[in-house]
Motif scaffolding. Structure first.
Motif, mmCIF file in Angstrom:
data_model
loop_
_atom_site.group_PDB
_atom_site.id
_atom_site.type_symbol
_atom_site.label_atom_id
_atom_site.label_comp_id
_atom_site.label_asym_id
_atom_site.label_seq_id
_atom_site.Cartn_x
_atom_site.Cartn_y
_atom_site.Cartn_z
ATOM 1 N N ASN A 562 -1.404 -0.233 5.447
ATOM 2 C CA ASN A 562 -1.141 0.312 4.118
ATOM 3 C C ASN A 562 -1.344 1.816 4.144
ATOM 4 O O ASN A 562 -2.195 2.336 4.883
ATOM 5 N N ILE A 563 -0.566 2.524 3.331
ATOM 6 C CA ILE A 563 -0.664 3.974 3.252
ATOM 7 C C ILE A 563 -0.506 4.399 1.799
ATOM 8 O O ILE A 563 0.308 3.836 1.051
ATOM 9 N N THR A 564 -1.314 5.363 1.410
ATOM 10 C CA THR A 564 -1.208 5.979 0.088
ATOM 11 C C THR A 564 -1.095 7.481 0.275
ATOM 12 O O THR A 564 -1.899 8.093 0.989
ATOM 13 N N TRP A 565 -0.085 8.085 -0.343
ATOM 14 C CA TRP A 565 0.171 9.517 -0.185
ATOM 15 C C TRP A 565 0.445 10.118 -1.561
ATOM 16 O O TRP A 565 1.287 9.607 -2.308
ATOM 17 N N VAL A 566 -0.269 11.193 -1.859
ATOM 18 C CA VAL A 566 -0.063 11.915 -3.115
ATOM 19 C C VAL A 566 0.384 13.328 -2.747
ATOM 20 O O VAL A 566 -0.437 14.237 -2.624
ATOM 21 N N PRO A 567 1.702 13.541 -2.501
ATOM 22 C CA PRO A 567 2.178 14.848 -2.033
ATOM 23 C C PRO A 567 1.982 15.948 -3.063
ATOM 24 O O PRO A 567 1.678 17.086 -2.700
ATOM 25 N N VAL A 568 2.182 15.643 -4.338
ATOM 26 C CA VAL A 568 1.929 16.611 -5.403
ATOM 27 C C VAL A 568 1.215 15.864 -6.517
ATOM 28 O O VAL A 568 1.201 14.625 -6.559
ATOM 29 N N SER A 569 0.631 16.607 -7.434
ATOM 30 C CA SER A 569 -0.199 15.973 -8.462
ATOM 31 C C SER A 569 0.616 15.042 -9.363
ATOM 32 O O SER A 569 0.075 14.113 -9.957
ATOM 33 N N ARG A 570 1.916 15.266 -9.470
ATOM 34 C CA ARG A 570 2.746 14.445 -10.349
ATOM 35 C C ARG A 570 3.348 13.228 -9.649
ATOM 36 O O ARG A 570 3.985 12.395 -10.298
ATOM 37 N N LEU A 571 3.182 13.138 -8.330
ATOM 38 C CA LEU A 571 3.875 12.078 -7.579
ATOM 39 C C LEU A 571 2.884 11.363 -6.669
ATOM 40 O O LEU A 571 2.057 11.990 -6.003
ATOM 41 N N TYR A 572 2.963 10.026 -6.631
ATOM 42 C CA TYR A 572 2.197 9.266 -5.647
ATOM 43 C C TYR A 572 3.094 8.190 -5.027
ATOM 44 O O TYR A 572 4.014 7.667 -5.668
ATOM 45 N N LEU A 573 2.835 7.900 -3.750
ATOM 46 C CA LEU A 573 3.619 6.920 -2.988
ATOM 47 C C LEU A 573 2.649 5.947 -2.321
ATOM 48 O O LEU A 573 1.622 6.352 -1.760
ATOM 49 N N GLN A 574 2.994 4.662 -2.372
ATOM 50 C CA GLN A 574 2.195 3.635 -1.714
ATOM 51 C C GLN A 574 3.121 2.721 -0.930
ATOM 52 O O GLN A 574 4.233 2.430 -1.367
ATOM 53 N N GLY A 575 2.650 2.276 0.237
ATOM 54 C CA GLY A 575 3.431 1.346 1.048
ATOM 55 C C GLY A 575 2.530 0.403 1.805
ATOM 56 O O GLY A 575 1.385 0.745 2.141
ATOM 57 N N GLY A 576 3.029 -0.799 2.063
ATOM 58 C CA GLY A 576 2.241 -1.782 2.809
ATOM 59 C C GLY A 576 3.142 -2.683 3.638
ATOM 60 O O GLY A 576 4.273 -2.990 3.238
ATOM 61 N N PHE A 577 2.654 -3.066 4.825
ATOM 62 C CA PHE A 577 3.401 -3.950 5.714
ATOM 63 C C PHE A 577 2.453 -4.999 6.266
ATOM 64 O O PHE A 577 1.354 -4.667 6.738
ATOM 65 N N ASN A 578 2.841 -6.272 6.178
ATOM 66 C CA ASN A 578 2.039 -7.378 6.706
ATOM 67 C C ASN A 578 2.917 -8.227 7.621
ATOM 68 O O ASN A 578 4.050 -8.578 7.251
ATOM 69 N N TYR A 579 2.371 -8.552 8.786
ATOM 70 C CA TYR A 579 3.111 -9.386 9.727
ATOM 71 C C TYR A 579 2.186 -10.487 10.212
ATOM 72 O O TYR A 579 1.067 -10.209 10.693
#
Length: 699
Positions: A562-579
């Protein structure tokens, strides 16, 4: 078998939907297992004590209309109403009155809760809730190699169950007096749902029978529960006593067809009627002898009395009366009997902290259960009905000892170890039969020894890194000494069970490691790996002439990132991969093609993005993908049933939310869901569109 989703595959899909639900939750609507939408967290909610959320939406379906209703717990078509209403008001100087309401029309989802609280005196609460869940009543799919009908449809496969509960509760909370709580509840469950026990047919009018004919359960259950509890503190000890009494009635049925529209077509109804009375009394203590010593104990005693009745009949319609017929299978009527069970449980636990960095927790658990049962019925089949009597008794005692040690004396390290030992013994007797089926006479002593050892550590080397590790080993050995066994168990015997096994040994090794990295202030990475490896060794009766064999081997690997990235204060991105890689191998698969080794491999992908447009408007979008490719169709016409899960599922959700006033927010959400099912030959495929809007008002 209606669908080839295994329980683990379903769990994986549910786990995958956690992330998808995040998108739905932000979109203001995420149905959980209790059909309860998830409320939208909102910062401005903290400024107000009362609120009302009004919602309206609709679910449009292209394809199988029942599969998405069961999958997402949502009614097809339009629905809406009060999603959440909360109102609280002061009465006088200190008393408070609270009201909570939920009423989503056409989704059959209602709740009412009223509470009156007088601090330092007591409270009175009462409520009612009811909701509906939907089920897909379609049957199984036979993937033979001939282009004929491979799925049977007999009735309206849109099934549902209504669940509900009404309750009233009161309590006294006087200062320095015992705390008392009383509660009465009545619950019900009514309707119809699908069953995994299916009727049989010959898909092509000849050849082997296949259990793919849909069947359904008729559910009619009511329960009444009374609870009472008292708590008080004397000196250094908190103690409590409680009593629960439950009276329940079930009148359920399983309805199936055998060889529909073929020779010997008949309806089969198994009706089970059960009346149950349960009485439970319990007590507990918690004593803080000193800052270093804490002791707790608990005791519970329960009695369970059950009466049963029922029939299994064959006829031209469901719930037919008994009619003698040579074509009918085994059935029964005039079932009568019941059981009486007594259960004792005691637990004792001590927490000792001799030094600041050491924690030692020894504990003991005693569990004993004894059950006596008897039944009589008239067994039907070929020939005249036969009277059958049966009795059984079970006595079981388990003692479990556990020791846990935790050490925090190393800088940036936490180390812990746990050992658990279960020793048990018991006896089981069963006698009965004399009908068409062979008589059973068994008297077996059994013993079990289970050991579980766990070692774990948490490491925090630097501020941006931490790692958790855990390993465990479990061994369980079940031994059976058959004092009486009327089955020969020889290689030529066609009747070896139930007293056939002498020993079963289960070994499991498992572990997991979790690594959390924060390479940048706005980036968080979480990696996890789980491994579990299990084997089962079985030793049969010596008369069989067989030695110990590895009867099953199971192995599973789970990778998660899993990864969480907040490139700017107005934007956040989350992703997850399970195998997940999982399989079960059975020794039986080496002898017959009718038993297949099981695979349960799958993976999920989830992504979520959120963007704050301005101080009034928010946007969010999410995507979910699930894939299992374990489906094994039966193309040999005479071998095993089709097996395994083969499915692809995708979901896209997006939401826009705008604050209209400081205390008012409007949200509009859209979700698209796509499901492709190989195991049903495409019969359960669907595309669904969800449109949902919520107006939140705080006051």
């Amino acid at each position: 078998m209606k669908t080839n989703y295994s329980s683990r595959a379903r769990s994986a899909m549910v786990a995958g939907w956690v992330a998808a639900a995040a998108g739905l939750a932000v979109a203001g609507y995420a149905a959980d297992s209790t059909n309860k939408p998830v409320a939208v967290p909102d910062d401005y909610s903290e400024s107000y004590t009362n609120w009302v959320d009004l919602s309206v939406g609709g679910l449009l379906i292209d394809g199988n209309p029942n599969a998405p209703k069961q999958r997402h717990y949502i009614h097809q078509g339009a629905f809406g109403g009060i999603e959440d209403l909360h109102y609280e008001s002061k009465v006088g100087k200190k008393d408070s009155l609270n009201l909570d309401v939920r009423a989503l029309f056409d989704n059959q989802d209602y709740k009412l809760r009223l509470e009156y609280v007088r601090p330092e005196v007591g409270f009175v609460r009462a409520g009612y809730k009811a909701y509906r869940t939907w089920y897909d009543g379609s049957g199984g799919y036979y993937a033979g190699d001939q282009a004929n009908v491979r799925m049977v449809h007999l009735y309206d496969e849109s099934l549902h169950l209504d669940r509900g509960e009404a309750w009233i509760e009161g309590g006294l909370t006087l200062k320095d007096w015992p705390q008392i709580r009383l509660k009465y509840s009545t619950l019900f469950r009514e309707g119809e749902k699908d069953s995994t026990s299916m009727g049989v047919t010959r898909p092509y009018g000849a050849g082997p029978s296949r259990a793919i004919v849909p069947s359904f359960l008729g559910i009619d259950e009511h329960r009444n529960i009374f609870e009472a509890e008292i708590k008080h503190k004397l000196g250094k000890t908190d103690f409590g006593l409680g009593l629960n009494y439950e009276s329940a009635r079930q009148n359920n049925s399983q309805n199936s067809r055998q060889y529909p529209n073929q020779l010997n077509d008949r309806h089969v109804t198994s009706r089970d009627q059960v009346w149950t009375d349960v009485l439970n009394v319990y007590g507990f203590t918690e004593t803080r002898y000193s800052p270093k010593v804490f002791f707790s104990s608990g005791y519970s005693f329960s009695t369970l009395d059950t009466d049963i009745a029922g029939t299994r009949t064959y006829g031209a319609s469901y719930d037919s009366a008994y009619v003698p017929a040579l074509a009918n299978g085994l059935g029964y009527f005039n079932l009568a009997g019941g059981s009486e069970s007594k259960e004792f449980t005691g637990t004792f636990s001590l927490m000792y902290t001799p030094r600041e960095s050491w924690t030692i927790v020894p504990s003991v658990r005693l569990y004993r259960v004894g059950t006596d049962s008897q039944s009589t019925y008239m067994q039907t089949g070929n020939g005249a009905p036969t009277l059958v009597n049966s009795t059984s008794s079970r006595d079981n005692l388990d003692v479990t000892e556990q020791l846990e040690i935790r050490y925090t004396g190393f800088t940036n390290w936490v180390v812990y170890a746990r050992a658990e030992l279960l020793e048990g013994q018991g006896n089981y007797q069963e006698n009965g039969g004399n009908g068409i089926l062979p008589r059973v006479d068994q008297n077996t002593d059994d013993s079990r020894l289970q050991q579980k050892y766990t070692l774990g550590l948490n490491w925090y080397p630097v501020r941006r890194v931490n790692m958790d590790f855990q390993y465990y080993h479990v061994n369980r050995d079940n031994k059976y000494t058959h004092l009486l066994d009327n089955t020969p168990n020889t290689p030529l015997s066609g009747n070896r069970y139930p007293a056939y096994l002498k020993d079963q040994n289960l070994d499991t090794d498992g572990g997991n490691v979790r690594l959390t990295l924060r390479p940048l202030n706005n980036v968080t990475l979480v990696s996890r790996y789980d491994l579990q490896y299990s084997t089962i060794h079985t030793t049969p009766d010596a008369a069989a002439g067989l030695s110990e064999a590895e009867s099953a081997r199971m192995i599973s690997h789970v990778f998660a990132q899993n990864i969480t990235w907040v490139p700017v204060s107005r934007l956040y991105l989350q992703g997850g991969f399970n195998y997940v890689i999982s399989k079960t191998e059975s020794e039986a698969g080496n002898y017959t093609a009718a038993v297949l080794n099981a695979r349960n491999n799958y993976y999920t992908l989830t992504t979520t993005a959120g963007f704050v447009v301005d101080n009034k408007t928010d946007l969010q979008a999410s995507y979910f993908y699930y894939r299992a490719n374990d489906y094994t169709p039966d193309n040999s016409f005479g071998a095993a049933m089709s097996y395994g899960a083969g499915a692809k599922e995708q979901a896209v959700t997006c939401m826009v939310s705008r604050k209209l006033r400081p205390n008012m927010r409007l949200s509009l959400k859209y979700g698209f869901y796509s499901y492709r099912d190989e195991a049903s030959g495409g019969w359960n495929n669907y595309d669904a569109h969800l449109i949902y809007s919520t107006l939140q008002y705080r006051f």
